[in-house]
Design a protein around this motif. Structure first.
Motif, PDB file in Angstrom:
ATOM      1  N   PHE A  51     -11.571  58.687 -35.001  1.00 36.10           N
ATOM      2  CA  PHE A  51     -10.890  59.981 -34.905  1.00 36.10           C
ATOM      3  C   PHE A  51     -11.877  61.092 -34.556  1.00 36.10           C
ATOM      4  CE2 PHE A  51      -9.510  63.929 -36.842  1.00 36.10           C
ATOM      5  CZ  PHE A  51      -8.273  64.067 -36.249  1.00 36.10           C
ATOM      6  N   ARG A  65     -13.231  69.634 -41.127  1.00 39.93           N
ATOM      7  CA  ARG A  65     -12.660  70.503 -40.107  1.00 39.93           C
ATOM      8  C   ARG A  65     -11.462  69.832 -39.426  1.00 39.93           C
ATOM      9  NH1 ARG A  65     -14.534  72.023 -34.385  1.00 39.93           N
ATOM     10  NH2 ARG A  65     -15.325  69.904 -34.415  1.00 39.93           N
ATOM     11  N   GLY A  66     -11.601  68.509 -39.213  1.00 44.64           N
ATOM     12  CA  GLY A  66     -10.526  67.767 -38.570  1.00 44.64           C
ATOM     13  C   GLY A  66      -9.229  67.846 -39.350  1.00 44.64           C
ATOM     14  N   GLN A  67      -9.363  67.818 -40.646  1.00 42.94           N
ATOM     15  CA  GLN A  67      -8.137  67.876 -41.452  1.00 42.94           C
ATOM     16  C   GLN A  67      -7.466  69.232 -41.320  1.00 42.94           C
ATOM     17  OE1 GLN A  67      -7.612  66.267 -45.149  1.00 42.94           O
ATOM     18  NE2 GLN A  67      -9.398  64.901 -45.096  1.00 42.94           N
ATOM     19  N   ILE A  81      -4.556  67.876 -46.844  1.00 43.34           N
ATOM     20  CA  ILE A  81      -4.291  69.183 -46.221  1.00 43.34           C
ATOM     21  C   ILE A  81      -3.295  69.060 -45.053  1.00 43.34           C
ATOM     22  CG2 ILE A  81      -5.356  71.079 -44.947  1.00 43.34           C
ATOM     23  CD1 ILE A  81      -7.761  70.785 -46.660  1.00 43.34           C
ATOM     24  N   PRO A  82      -3.424  68.025 -44.189  1.00 44.51           N
ATOM     25  CA  PRO A  82      -2.409  67.872 -43.126  1.00 44.51           C
ATOM     26  C   PRO A  82      -1.007  67.725 -43.685  1.00 44.51           C
ATOM     27  CG  PRO A  82      -4.304  66.547 -42.639  1.00 44.51           C
ATOM     28  CD  PRO A  82      -4.540  67.095 -43.999  1.00 44.51           C
ATOM     29  N   ASP A  97     -11.562  65.352 -33.858  1.00 42.32           N
ATOM     30  CA  ASP A  97     -10.596  66.455 -33.872  1.00 42.32           C
ATOM     31  C   ASP A  97     -10.410  67.035 -32.479  1.00 42.32           C
ATOM     32  OD1 ASP A  97     -13.102  67.346 -33.776  1.00 42.32           O
ATOM     33  OD2 ASP A  97     -12.996  68.634 -35.549  1.00 42.32           O
ATOM     34  N   LEU A 113      -7.567  71.122 -38.729  1.00 46.09           N
ATOM     35  CA  LEU A 113      -6.910  71.113 -37.415  1.00 46.09           C
ATOM     36  C   LEU A 113      -5.615  70.315 -37.466  1.00 46.09           C
ATOM     37  CD1 LEU A 113      -9.669  70.772 -34.712  1.00 46.09           C
ATOM     38  CD2 LEU A 113      -7.806  72.411 -34.797  1.00 46.09           C
TER      39      LEU A 113
END
Lengths: 110, 319
Positions: free
Chosen positions: A52, B90-92, A2-3, A54, B94
Protein backbone atom coordinates in the motif's frame (compact mmCIF):
# COMPACT_ATOMS: atom_id res chain seq x y z
CA UNK A 1 -9.53 2.69 12.57
CA UNK A 2 -9.35 6.25 11.39
CA UNK A 3 -10.57 5.31 7.86
CA UNK A 4 -13.59 3.58 9.36
CA UNK A 5 -14.32 6.64 11.44
CA UNK A 6 -14.03 8.73 8.29
CA UNK A 7 -16.49 6.48 6.49
CA UNK A 8 -18.97 6.68 9.36
CA UNK A 9 -18.62 10.45 9.58
CA UNK A 10 -19.20 10.72 5.83
CA UNK A 11 -22.34 8.60 5.96
CA UNK A 12 -23.71 10.53 8.92
CA UNK A 13 -22.96 13.87 7.33
CA UNK A 14 -24.50 12.75 4.06
CA UNK A 15 -27.67 11.73 5.85
CA UNK A 16 -27.91 14.74 8.17
CA UNK A 17 -26.86 17.60 5.91
CA UNK A 18 -28.49 16.18 2.78
CA UNK A 19 -26.01 17.72 0.38
CA UNK A 20 -26.91 17.86 -3.27
CA UNK A 21 -24.83 17.76 -6.40
CA UNK A 22 -25.59 19.56 -9.66
CA UNK A 23 -28.26 17.98 -11.80
CA UNK A 24 -25.76 17.44 -14.62
CA UNK A 25 -23.54 15.23 -12.51
CA UNK A 26 -26.29 13.15 -10.97
CA UNK A 27 -26.32 10.31 -13.54
CA UNK A 28 -22.57 9.77 -12.98
CA UNK A 29 -22.64 9.59 -9.20
CA UNK A 30 -23.55 5.87 -8.96
CA UNK A 31 -20.80 4.91 -11.39
CA UNK A 32 -18.33 7.05 -9.47
CA UNK A 33 -19.34 5.32 -6.26
CA UNK A 34 -18.79 1.89 -7.76
CA UNK A 35 -15.39 2.98 -9.03
CA UNK A 36 -14.57 4.33 -5.60
CA UNK A 37 -15.56 1.01 -4.03
CA UNK A 38 -13.25 -0.75 -6.45
CA UNK A 39 -10.40 1.55 -5.52
CA UNK A 40 -11.10 1.03 -1.83
CA UNK A 41 -11.08 -2.73 -2.13
CA UNK A 42 -7.90 -2.61 -4.16
CA UNK A 43 -6.30 -0.37 -1.59
CA UNK A 44 -7.28 -2.66 1.25
CA UNK A 45 -5.89 -5.62 -0.63
CA UNK A 46 -2.65 -3.81 -1.31
CA UNK A 47 -2.51 -2.82 2.32
CA UNK A 48 -2.90 -6.41 3.45
CA UNK A 49 -0.25 -7.51 1.02
CA UNK A 50 2.06 -4.80 2.21
CA UNK A 51 2.17 -2.90 -1.06
CA UNK A 52 0.00 0.00 0.00
CA UNK A 53 1.14 3.51 -0.83
CA UNK A 54 -1.03 6.48 -0.02
CA UNK A 55 0.08 8.35 -3.12
CA UNK A 56 -0.88 5.47 -5.40
CA UNK A 57 -4.11 5.08 -3.49
CA UNK A 58 -5.15 8.69 -3.91
CA UNK A 59 -4.15 8.82 -7.55
CA UNK A 60 -5.85 5.53 -8.39
CA UNK A 61 -8.96 6.51 -6.50
CA UNK A 62 -9.33 9.82 -8.28
CA UNK A 63 -8.43 8.44 -11.69
CA UNK A 64 -10.77 5.46 -11.32
CA UNK A 65 -13.67 7.67 -10.37
CA UNK A 66 -12.98 10.20 -13.09
CA UNK A 67 -12.41 7.60 -15.80
CA UNK A 68 -15.58 5.70 -14.91
CA UNK A 69 -17.63 8.90 -14.98
CA UNK A 70 -15.94 10.01 -18.18
CA UNK A 71 -16.66 6.70 -19.90
CA UNK A 72 -20.32 6.96 -19.02
CA UNK A 73 -20.38 10.61 -20.04
CA UNK A 74 -18.90 9.79 -23.44
CA UNK A 75 -21.35 6.95 -23.77
CA UNK A 76 -24.19 9.35 -23.04
CA UNK A 77 -22.89 11.70 -25.70
CA UNK A 78 -22.71 9.01 -28.38
CA UNK A 79 -25.93 7.32 -27.41
CA UNK A 80 -24.74 4.17 -25.67
CA UNK A 81 -24.67 5.58 -22.15
CA UNK A 82 -26.79 2.88 -20.57
CA UNK A 83 -24.78 0.08 -22.15
CA UNK A 84 -21.44 1.64 -21.23
CA UNK A 85 -22.63 2.18 -17.68
CA UNK A 86 -23.52 -1.50 -17.51
CA UNK A 87 -20.13 -2.41 -18.93
CA UNK A 88 -18.31 -0.24 -16.40
CA UNK A 89 -20.32 -1.68 -13.53
CA UNK A 90 -19.65 -5.23 -14.71
CA UNK A 91 -15.90 -4.67 -15.04
CA UNK A 92 -15.64 -2.89 -11.73
CA UNK A 93 -17.76 -5.59 -10.11
CA UNK A 94 -15.41 -8.28 -11.38
CA UNK A 95 -12.45 -6.31 -10.04
CA UNK A 96 -14.16 -5.86 -6.71
CA UNK A 97 -14.75 -9.59 -6.46
CA UNK A 98 -11.15 -10.35 -7.39
CA UNK A 99 -9.90 -7.92 -4.77
CA UNK A 100 -12.31 -9.33 -2.22
CA UNK A 101 -10.98 -12.82 -2.93
CA UNK A 102 -7.41 -11.62 -2.44
CA UNK A 103 -8.37 -9.89 0.80
CA UNK A 104 -10.06 -13.03 2.01
CA UNK A 105 -6.96 -15.04 1.16
CA UNK A 106 -4.69 -12.61 2.92
CA UNK A 107 -6.84 -12.43 6.01
CA UNK A 108 -7.91 -16.05 6.44
CA UNK A 109 -5.52 -17.91 4.17
CA UNK A 110 -8.51 -19.57 2.56
CA UNK B 1 15.66 -15.59 -6.89
CA UNK B 2 13.39 -16.51 -9.77
CA UNK B 3 11.17 -18.68 -7.56
CA UNK B 4 10.04 -15.56 -5.82
CA UNK B 5 7.49 -14.97 -8.54
CA UNK B 6 3.95 -15.06 -7.30
CA UNK B 7 1.23 -15.87 -9.72
CA UNK B 8 -1.55 -13.99 -8.04
CA UNK B 9 0.33 -10.86 -8.70
CA UNK B 10 -2.22 -8.55 -10.37
CA UNK B 11 -2.22 -6.06 -7.59
CA UNK B 12 -4.28 -3.02 -8.57
CA UNK B 13 -1.87 -0.66 -6.95
CA UNK B 14 1.66 -1.80 -7.70
CA UNK B 15 3.76 0.03 -5.24
CA UNK B 16 7.17 1.36 -5.88
CA UNK B 17 8.19 0.25 -2.40
CA UNK B 18 7.62 -3.40 -3.02
CA UNK B 19 7.37 -5.88 -0.24
CA UNK B 20 10.21 -7.42 1.76
CA UNK B 21 13.77 -6.29 1.73
CA UNK B 22 14.36 -9.61 0.00
CA UNK B 23 12.17 -8.68 -2.94
CA UNK B 24 13.75 -5.31 -3.22
CA UNK B 25 17.06 -6.94 -3.79
CA UNK B 26 15.88 -8.39 -7.03
CA UNK B 27 17.74 -6.97 -9.94
CA UNK B 28 16.11 -5.85 -13.13
CA UNK B 29 17.55 -8.82 -14.96
CA UNK B 30 16.00 -11.28 -12.53
CA UNK B 31 12.67 -9.61 -12.86
CA UNK B 32 12.95 -9.81 -16.61
CA UNK B 33 13.80 -13.49 -16.45
CA UNK B 34 10.94 -14.19 -14.08
CA UNK B 35 8.45 -12.43 -16.29
CA UNK B 36 9.72 -14.40 -19.24
CA UNK B 37 9.25 -17.61 -17.27
CA UNK B 38 5.77 -16.56 -16.40
CA UNK B 39 4.78 -15.92 -19.98
CA UNK B 40 6.39 -19.17 -20.98
CA UNK B 41 4.33 -21.06 -18.46
CA UNK B 42 1.24 -19.26 -19.60
CA UNK B 43 1.93 -20.23 -23.19
CA UNK B 44 2.54 -23.83 -22.28
CA UNK B 45 -0.72 -23.73 -20.41
CA UNK B 46 0.45 -25.32 -17.20
CA UNK B 47 -0.33 -22.34 -15.12
CA UNK B 48 -2.94 -22.86 -12.48
CA UNK B 49 -5.52 -20.23 -11.66
CA UNK B 50 -4.13 -18.17 -8.90
CA UNK B 51 -3.96 -19.75 -5.51
CA UNK B 52 -0.41 -19.56 -4.23
CA UNK B 53 -0.38 -22.95 -2.49
CA UNK B 54 -0.97 -24.65 -5.84
CA UNK B 55 1.88 -23.08 -7.65
CA UNK B 56 4.45 -24.56 -5.30
CA UNK B 57 4.94 -27.60 -7.45
CA UNK B 58 5.68 -25.53 -10.49
CA UNK B 59 7.99 -22.98 -9.20
CA UNK B 60 9.57 -23.95 -6.01
CA UNK B 61 12.71 -25.98 -6.00
CA UNK B 62 13.37 -24.48 -2.55
CA UNK B 63 10.35 -25.32 -0.40
CA UNK B 64 12.05 -24.15 2.77
CA UNK B 65 12.23 -20.60 1.60
CA UNK B 66 8.69 -20.67 0.30
CA UNK B 67 7.11 -21.83 3.51
CA UNK B 68 9.17 -19.31 5.30
CA UNK B 69 7.88 -16.69 2.90
CA UNK B 70 4.23 -17.67 3.38
CA UNK B 71 4.50 -17.69 7.13
CA UNK B 72 6.33 -14.45 6.97
CA UNK B 73 3.58 -12.90 4.81
CA UNK B 74 0.85 -14.12 7.14
CA UNK B 75 2.53 -12.88 10.25
CA UNK B 76 3.34 -9.64 8.38
CA UNK B 77 -0.32 -9.13 7.59
CA UNK B 78 -1.33 -9.55 11.18
CA UNK B 79 1.47 -7.38 12.38
CA UNK B 80 0.59 -4.67 9.92
CA UNK B 81 -3.01 -4.70 11.00
CA UNK B 82 -1.98 -4.50 14.64
CA UNK B 83 0.48 -1.76 13.95
CA UNK B 84 -2.12 0.18 11.98
CA UNK B 85 -4.53 -0.01 14.87
CA UNK B 86 -1.89 1.19 17.27
CA UNK B 87 -0.01 3.80 15.26
CA UNK B 88 -2.10 5.47 12.55
CA UNK B 89 -0.05 7.10 9.86
CA UNK B 90 -0.45 9.55 7.03
CA UNK B 91 -1.95 6.92 4.75
CA UNK B 92 -4.72 6.25 7.17
CA UNK B 93 -5.62 9.90 7.34
CA UNK B 94 -5.78 10.00 3.56
CA UNK B 95 -7.85 6.85 3.46
CA UNK B 96 -10.16 8.36 6.06
CA UNK B 97 -10.61 11.47 3.95
CA UNK B 98 -11.39 9.43 0.85
CA UNK B 99 -13.71 7.14 2.74
CA UNK B 100 -15.41 10.21 4.11
CA UNK B 101 -16.00 11.42 0.56
CA UNK B 102 -17.28 8.00 -0.48
CA UNK B 103 -19.57 7.90 2.53
CA UNK B 104 -21.04 11.30 1.70
CA UNK B 105 -21.47 10.34 -1.94
CA UNK B 106 -23.03 6.99 -1.05
CA UNK B 107 -25.49 8.55 1.38
CA UNK B 108 -26.33 11.20 -1.19
CA UNK B 109 -26.88 8.63 -3.91
CA UNK B 110 -29.01 6.46 -1.67
CA UNK B 111 -31.09 9.48 -0.74
CA UNK B 112 -31.47 10.47 -4.39
CA UNK B 113 -32.41 6.92 -5.27
CA UNK B 114 -35.02 6.56 -2.57
CA UNK B 115 -36.55 9.97 -2.08
CA UNK B 116 -36.08 11.69 -5.39
CA UNK B 117 -38.52 11.15 -8.15
CA UNK B 118 -37.62 8.60 -10.75
CA UNK B 119 -37.14 11.08 -13.55
CA UNK B 120 -34.44 13.26 -12.04
CA UNK B 121 -31.67 10.73 -12.57
CA UNK B 122 -33.13 9.01 -15.60
CA UNK B 123 -31.17 8.92 -18.81
CA UNK B 124 -32.08 10.91 -21.84
CA UNK B 125 -33.15 7.85 -23.84
CA UNK B 126 -35.37 6.64 -21.05
CA UNK B 127 -36.93 10.07 -20.77
CA UNK B 128 -37.46 10.19 -24.52
CA UNK B 129 -39.11 6.81 -24.38
CA UNK B 130 -41.33 7.93 -21.52
CA UNK B 131 -42.20 11.09 -23.42
CA UNK B 132 -42.97 9.06 -26.52
CA UNK B 133 -45.30 6.83 -24.58
CA UNK B 134 -46.99 9.77 -22.96
CA UNK B 135 -47.49 11.65 -26.19
CA UNK B 136 -48.84 8.54 -27.89
CA UNK B 137 -51.21 8.10 -25.00
CA UNK B 138 -52.30 11.73 -25.15
CA UNK B 139 -52.80 11.48 -28.92
CA UNK B 140 -55.01 8.46 -28.35
CA UNK B 141 -56.96 10.30 -25.68
CA UNK B 142 -57.33 13.37 -27.88
CA UNK B 143 -58.75 11.18 -30.61
CA UNK B 144 -61.15 9.72 -28.12
CA UNK B 145 -62.17 13.21 -27.00
CA UNK B 146 -62.78 14.28 -30.58
CA UNK B 147 -64.86 11.19 -31.19
CA UNK B 148 -66.92 11.75 -28.08
CA UNK B 149 -67.44 15.39 -28.95
CA UNK B 150 -68.60 14.36 -32.41
CA UNK B 151 -71.02 11.93 -30.80
CA UNK B 152 -72.24 14.65 -28.49
CA UNK B 153 -72.75 17.03 -31.41
CA UNK B 154 -74.65 14.34 -33.26
CA UNK B 155 -76.87 13.68 -30.29
CA UNK B 156 -77.42 17.39 -29.77
CA UNK B 157 -78.31 18.02 -33.38
CA UNK B 158 -80.51 14.95 -33.24
CA UNK B 159 -82.29 16.40 -30.25
CA UNK B 160 -82.52 19.74 -32.04
CA UNK B 161 -83.98 18.09 -35.10
CA UNK B 162 -86.45 16.26 -32.94
CA UNK B 163 -87.43 19.48 -31.18
CA UNK B 164 -87.87 21.31 -34.48
CA UNK B 165 -89.91 18.46 -35.86
CA UNK B 166 -92.05 18.44 -32.77
CA UNK B 167 -92.70 22.19 -32.85
CA UNK B 168 -93.41 21.92 -36.56
CA UNK B 169 -95.84 19.12 -35.88
CA UNK B 170 -97.46 21.11 -33.11
CA UNK B 171 -97.86 24.12 -35.37
CA UNK B 172 -99.29 21.86 -38.02
CA UNK B 173 -101.60 20.33 -35.47
CA UNK B 174 -103.00 23.68 -34.40
CA UNK B 175 -103.48 24.68 -38.01
CA UNK B 176 -105.30 21.47 -38.69
CA UNK B 177 -107.30 21.80 -35.50
CA UNK B 178 -108.42 25.27 -36.55
CA UNK B 179 -109.21 23.98 -39.98
CA UNK B 180 -111.15 21.02 -38.60
CA UNK B 181 -112.91 23.21 -36.11
CA UNK B 182 -111.68 21.40 -33.04
CA UNK B 183 -109.85 24.41 -31.61
CA UNK B 184 -111.03 27.93 -30.88
CA UNK B 185 -109.60 30.67 -33.08
CA UNK B 186 -109.27 34.41 -33.12
CA UNK B 187 -108.03 37.04 -35.53
CA UNK B 188 -108.98 39.90 -37.79
CA UNK B 189 -112.22 39.43 -39.71
CA UNK B 190 -115.76 40.65 -40.18
CA UNK B 191 -119.17 40.26 -38.56
CA UNK B 192 -122.01 40.02 -40.97
CA UNK B 193 -125.52 40.38 -39.66
CA UNK B 194 -128.30 39.29 -42.01
CA UNK B 195 -131.69 40.59 -41.09
CA UNK B 196 -134.32 38.50 -42.78
CA UNK B 197 -137.83 39.62 -41.83
CA UNK B 198 -139.54 37.44 -44.46
CA UNK B 199 -137.53 34.37 -43.45
CA UNK B 200 -136.65 33.95 -47.09
CA UNK B 201 -132.98 33.11 -46.61
CA UNK B 202 -132.69 29.42 -47.24
CA UNK B 203 -129.90 26.91 -47.22
CA UNK B 204 -128.87 27.79 -50.77
CA UNK B 205 -128.40 31.46 -49.94
CA UNK B 206 -126.45 30.61 -46.81
CA UNK B 207 -124.26 28.15 -48.71
CA UNK B 208 -123.64 30.84 -51.32
CA UNK B 209 -122.59 33.21 -48.55
CA UNK B 210 -120.18 30.63 -47.11
CA UNK B 211 -118.73 29.90 -50.54
CA UNK B 212 -118.22 33.61 -51.20
CA UNK B 213 -116.43 33.98 -47.87
CA UNK B 214 -114.24 30.99 -48.60
CA UNK B 215 -113.42 32.35 -52.03
CA UNK B 216 -112.30 35.56 -50.36
CA UNK B 217 -109.93 33.65 -48.10
CA UNK B 218 -112.01 33.04 -45.03
CA UNK B 219 -110.22 30.78 -42.63
CA UNK B 220 -112.76 30.25 -39.89
CA UNK B 221 -116.51 30.74 -40.22
CA UNK B 222 -119.08 30.66 -37.47
CA UNK B 223 -122.80 31.08 -37.68
CA UNK B 224 -124.82 32.60 -34.88
CA UNK B 225 -121.95 32.24 -32.45
CA UNK B 226 -122.78 28.55 -32.04
CA UNK B 227 -122.20 26.70 -35.30
CA UNK B 228 -118.69 26.21 -36.58
CA UNK B 229 -118.60 25.82 -40.35
CA UNK B 230 -116.09 23.18 -41.39
CA UNK B 231 -115.49 21.03 -44.45
CA UNK B 232 -118.21 18.56 -43.64
CA UNK B 233 -120.83 21.11 -42.64
CA UNK B 234 -124.13 20.66 -44.35
CA UNK B 235 -127.01 23.11 -44.84
CA UNK B 236 -130.69 22.33 -45.19
CA UNK B 237 -133.93 24.21 -45.05
CA UNK B 238 -137.10 22.31 -44.48
CA UNK B 239 -140.18 22.28 -42.39
CA UNK B 240 -138.37 23.03 -39.17
CA UNK B 241 -136.64 26.00 -40.79
CA UNK B 242 -132.99 26.56 -41.54
CA UNK B 243 -130.71 23.79 -40.23
CA UNK B 244 -126.89 23.66 -40.24
CA UNK B 245 -125.20 20.46 -39.08
CA UNK B 246 -128.43 19.42 -37.42
CA UNK B 247 -128.79 22.65 -35.44
CA UNK B 248 -131.58 25.10 -36.03
CA UNK B 249 -130.55 28.57 -37.09
CA UNK B 250 -132.38 31.50 -35.51
CA UNK B 251 -132.85 34.77 -37.29
CA UNK B 252 -131.34 37.23 -37.60
CA UNK B 253 -128.34 35.28 -38.80
CA UNK B 254 -124.89 36.42 -37.69
CA UNK B 255 -121.79 35.19 -39.46
CA UNK B 256 -118.41 35.71 -37.95
CA UNK B 257 -115.57 35.20 -40.37
CA UNK B 258 -111.80 35.32 -39.75
CA UNK B 259 -109.85 36.48 -42.73
CA UNK B 260 -108.71 39.66 -44.42
CA UNK B 261 -111.58 42.06 -43.54
CA UNK B 262 -111.24 44.13 -46.69
CA UNK B 263 -111.31 41.14 -49.03
CA UNK B 264 -114.20 39.58 -47.16
CA UNK B 265 -116.25 42.73 -47.25
CA UNK B 266 -115.52 43.27 -50.95
CA UNK B 267 -116.48 39.67 -51.67
CA UNK B 268 -119.80 40.18 -49.92
CA UNK B 269 -120.64 43.50 -51.44
CA UNK B 270 -119.73 43.10 -55.11
CA UNK B 271 -122.51 43.55 -57.63
CA UNK B 272 -124.50 40.37 -57.94
CA UNK B 273 -122.90 39.08 -54.77
CA UNK B 274 -124.45 37.90 -51.55
CA UNK B 275 -125.40 41.32 -50.28
CA UNK B 276 -127.23 42.31 -53.40
CA UNK B 277 -128.95 38.93 -53.46
CA UNK B 278 -130.23 39.30 -49.91
CA UNK B 279 -131.18 42.94 -50.21
CA UNK B 280 -132.83 42.21 -53.52
CA UNK B 281 -136.60 42.18 -53.86
CA UNK B 282 -136.76 38.41 -53.75
CA UNK B 283 -135.56 38.19 -50.15
CA UNK B 284 -135.90 41.76 -48.95
CA UNK B 285 -133.44 41.50 -46.11
CA UNK B 286 -130.66 43.68 -44.87
CA UNK B 287 -127.01 42.99 -44.51
CA UNK B 288 -124.80 44.76 -42.06
CA UNK B 289 -121.06 44.17 -42.33
CA UNK B 290 -118.57 45.46 -39.81
CA UNK B 291 -114.87 44.69 -39.96
CA UNK B 292 -113.29 43.86 -36.62
CA UNK B 293 -109.68 43.69 -35.50
CA UNK B 294 -110.41 40.84 -33.21
CA UNK B 295 -112.99 38.20 -33.95
CA UNK B 296 -113.14 35.39 -31.43
CA UNK B 297 -114.67 32.11 -32.46
CA UNK B 298 -115.14 29.67 -29.63
CA UNK B 299 -117.72 27.23 -30.88
CA UNK B 300 -116.25 23.87 -31.82
CA UNK B 301 -117.05 21.19 -34.30
CA UNK B 302 -117.20 17.69 -32.87
CA UNK B 303 -115.33 15.52 -35.32
CA UNK B 304 -116.73 12.16 -36.13
CA UNK B 305 -114.51 9.09 -36.02
CA UNK B 306 -113.89 7.86 -39.53
CA UNK B 307 -115.67 4.60 -39.99
CA UNK B 308 -114.03 3.46 -43.22
CA UNK B 309 -111.22 5.74 -44.15
CA UNK B 310 -107.79 4.85 -42.77
CA UNK B 311 -104.53 6.63 -43.34
CA UNK B 312 -102.70 5.04 -46.28
CA UNK B 313 -98.91 4.55 -46.27
CA UNK B 314 -97.18 7.36 -48.12
CA UNK B 315 -96.29 6.62 -51.74
CA UNK B 316 -92.64 5.72 -52.37
CA UNK B 317 -90.50 8.80 -52.79
CA UNK B 318 -89.48 9.27 -56.44
CA UNK B 319 -85.77 9.12 -57.03
Amino acid sequence: MIPLLGLLAGIVLGIVLEPSIPQVLQPYLPIAIVAAMDALFGAFRAYLEGTFTDRVFVVSFISNVLIAAAIVYVGDQIGVGAQLATAVVVVLGIRIFTNAAAIRRALFHA
Amino acid sequence: MPDEVRLDDPTPEPSPRRRRPRTQSRSAATRHVSSLRRSQRRLVGEEHPTPPPLDEGHTGPEPAIRTDDAADAASGTRARLRAALLRPGRGQILAAVILFIVGVAGAMQIRINTTDDTYASARREDLIQLLDGLSAESRRLEGEIAQLEQTRRNLQSGADTQRVARSEAERHLTELAILAGTAPAEGRGIRMRIADPKAAVDAGVLLDAVEEMRDAGAEVIEVNNTIRVVASTWFSSGAQGLVIDGKAVNRPITMEVIGDPHSLEEAARFRGGIVSEITGPKIGGQVQIEPADRVVIESLHAPRENQYARPAPPPPTPR
